[in-house]
Every structure is written in C-alpha cells, then in structure tokens.
Design an enzyme around this catalytic site. Sequence first.
Site, PDB file in Angstrom:
ATOM      1  N   SER A  21       0.816  -1.212   0.000  1.00  0.00           N
ATOM      2  CA  SER A  21       0.000   0.000   0.000  1.00  0.00           C
ATOM      3  C   SER A  21       0.855   1.269   0.000  1.00  0.00           C
ATOM      4  CB  SER A  21      -0.889  -0.001   1.242  1.00  0.00           C
ATOM      5  OG  SER A  21      -1.608   1.204   1.332  1.00  0.00           O
ATOM      6  N   ASN A  69       9.669   8.532   4.214  1.00  0.00           N
ATOM      7  CA  ASN A  69       8.510   9.275   3.732  1.00  0.00           C
ATOM      8  C   ASN A  69       7.655   9.727   4.905  1.00  0.00           C
ATOM      9  OD1 ASN A  69       5.490   8.269   3.671  1.00  0.00           O
ATOM     10  ND2 ASN A  69       6.756   6.408   3.665  1.00  0.00           N
ATOM     11  N   ALA A  70       7.135  10.929   4.759  1.00  0.00           N
ATOM     12  CA  ALA A  70       6.179  11.464   5.734  1.00  0.00           C
ATOM     13  C   ALA A  70       5.015  12.060   4.948  1.00  0.00           C
ATOM     14  CB  ALA A  70       6.837  12.514   6.624  1.00  0.00           C
ATOM     15  N   ASN A  99      -6.619  -0.865   1.406  1.00  0.00           N
ATOM     16  CA  ASN A  99      -5.960  -0.471   2.645  1.00  0.00           C
ATOM     17  C   ASN A  99      -6.767   0.652   3.293  1.00  0.00           C
ATOM     18  OD1 ASN A  99      -3.943   1.437   4.162  1.00  0.00           O
ATOM     19  ND2 ASN A  99      -2.889  -0.525   4.045  1.00  0.00           N
ATOM     20  N   CYS A 129      -1.620   4.279  12.137  1.00  0.00           N
ATOM     21  CA  CYS A 129      -2.151   5.649  12.173  1.00  0.00           C
ATOM     22  C   CYS A 129      -2.205   6.154  13.616  1.00  0.00           C
ATOM     23  CB  CYS A 129      -3.565   5.699  11.601  1.00  0.00           C
ATOM     24  SG  CYS A 129      -3.751   5.051   9.946  1.00  0.00           S
ATOM     25  N   LYS A 164      -2.410  -4.740   9.570  1.00  0.00           N
ATOM     26  CA  LYS A 164      -1.036  -4.415   9.167  1.00  0.00           C
ATOM     27  C   LYS A 164      -0.265  -3.910  10.388  1.00  0.00           C
ATOM     28  CE  LYS A 164       1.662  -2.092   5.609  1.00  0.00           C
ATOM     29  NZ  LYS A 164       1.599  -1.322   4.340  1.00  0.00           N
ATOM     30  N   ASN A 191       5.210  -2.640   8.549  1.00  0.00           N
ATOM     31  CA  ASN A 191       5.066  -1.279   8.068  1.00  0.00           C
ATOM     32  C   ASN A 191       6.433  -0.596   8.233  1.00  0.00           C
ATOM     33  OD1 ASN A 191       3.895   1.175   7.232  1.00  0.00           O
ATOM     34  ND2 ASN A 191       1.983   0.677   8.269  1.00  0.00           N
ATOM     35  N   GLY A 216      12.507   0.247   2.248  1.00  0.00           N
ATOM     36  CA  GLY A 216      13.564  -0.088   1.299  1.00  0.00           C
ATOM     37  C   GLY A 216      14.467  -1.192   1.820  1.00  0.00           C
ATOM     38  N   GLY A 243      11.420  -4.117   2.259  1.00  0.00           N
ATOM     39  CA  GLY A 243      12.715  -4.164   1.584  1.00  0.00           C
ATOM     40  C   GLY A 243      12.862  -5.191   0.492  1.00  0.00           C
TER      41      GLY A 243
END
Length: 298
Positions: A21, A69-70, A99, A129, A164, A191, A216, A243
Amino acid sequence: MINTTVNIAGVELKNPIMTASGTFGSGEEYSEFVDLNKLGAVVTKGVANVPWQGNPTPRIAETYGGMLNAIGLQNPGIDVLIKRDIPFLKKFDTKIVVNVCGKTTEDYCEVVERLSQEEVDLLEINISCPNVKEGGIAFGQNPAAVEAITKELKKRAKQPIIMKLSPNVTDITEIAKAAEAGGADALSLINTLTGMKIDIHKKAFALANKTGGLSGPAIKPIAIRMVYQVANAVKLPIIGMGGISNTEDAIEFLMAGANAVAVGTMNFRNPYVTEEIVNGIEQFMMQYGYESLADMRI
C-alpha cells in the site's frame, strides 16, 4: 508440476505477489508497465472516510539503502476509491485489497461499512495511524487497542480483514497475538520503521515532519526476523513485506513463514519488479523441485 496459488483467509491468489500500500497508487499508473492480471493481488493506497491532505513538504528523503517518507497518508477519500479505483481494478484478473486508515475507531468503521457493499476481496487495516483520541500514539503500538479495534472492525466487515502491524514496538508477537485475539483473518508486516535525516549543510531536517517512515532494502533483515517471530507465534496467514527488491528477497520471506509477500519501495525504482518476481519464483520452484509455496518454509 508447480503450484503457486496461496489462500489468504479463504481468498485464493494465483501467486503470492502483492503490491504494498502507498507504493502502487491504485494500480492505474503502473498498469502501463506491469500486467496486473499476472499479480496475486493489488493493494490500494490507504483510504480514509474523508479526503486527507497529508503532511507539508518536503516529505520524501532518500537514505542509504532506502527512503524516508512522511506523506501523511494523503488520499482522496472513500468516495473517489469507490467511484474511480475499484471499477478500474475490476477489469483485471487479480484480487483487490483495500488499505484502510483512520484517526479514530469510528473513522475505520465507517470505511469498512462503506466497503461492505463493494466487490473487493480483502481489507488491510493500517493500524500505524495516530489515534487522535489517545494522544496520538498509533493504534498498533498498544496490544489492548489492537485487539479492541480488530473486534470492532470484525463486527462490521463483510470481507476478511488483514491487520497491518507496526514494527515500532518492543515485542511484535504481542501485537500479533492481540490482533489474532480480536478476530483478525490475516496479518501483514512490517510497516515502515520510524527514522530521521538531517541536512548538515542547511542545518535542517530533511523532512518537514522531522521524522518519517523508513522503507527499502535497509529494513529487510528486521522484517524477515519479525515475520519469522510472528509466524511462530500465531496461526494466521501472513503477508510479509519490507525491503523486497528481487526474487531472492521474496523467497526469503516465504521461507521465514510468510504466505504471500508485498513489494513496496522498489516499485519506484523498477516499475517492472512485481512481474519479474512472479516469473522468478516460478523458475526458482522448478530449479529446486518445490511443488508448492508451503514446501519452501524453513
């Protein structure tokens, strides 16, 4: 004769390869590179009950062996997903996994109830979240909260639910057991890991949010370890991720106990990667004489 099918909570996938996702949109932008018919499932970007704007920029930073990432789960909301994305994905012979994200339990429940009327196969619940009613701690960091939200969603969901899991916890097996106790049908993990980068020349944070999710190749050994731990702690099907860059990485997850795998960050670098892994797993099974995916488990 090899058999690459996998059963996730009663839903049969033609092979174990899924998209992670947030890295594949809802499939349309990647469909010119990848034949979606060849994938086990396409997982949509996280969707909320209302549109989310996401975080201020900059919100992506490259790191050694991965990226931060944000984004803040920016998404157009459930109405757009139902009107635009689900009809597009239904054109293909692949399973559809939506998702779901939210800021309160009620947010999640609203999306799940809306999806009960839609032709989607599985729901993946992003419990990383922040829970706004609990001071911002993620739902997925507290076992009691994980069990409670899983129970609430199971009351409303028509489709099987995949919880998740966040790796940003002391003991991943505690969280997995809590999801299982709440009635989860499957688990996906991991995650992103919380990370940070500082630009020393600007003396500034690389992300406006200061911290972001690390994904990654750099996180793969952690993901493999957590998948192995969870596979030996619960009886639920597991979708492993974190990854995966190539066929060998995907097979490592399957050997660790994952029933399926999801490819994420590598889609940005190599948009053909998911289809390459589908073909690679078939070749590997023939090379080593594996008849089913279960035969590969270590």
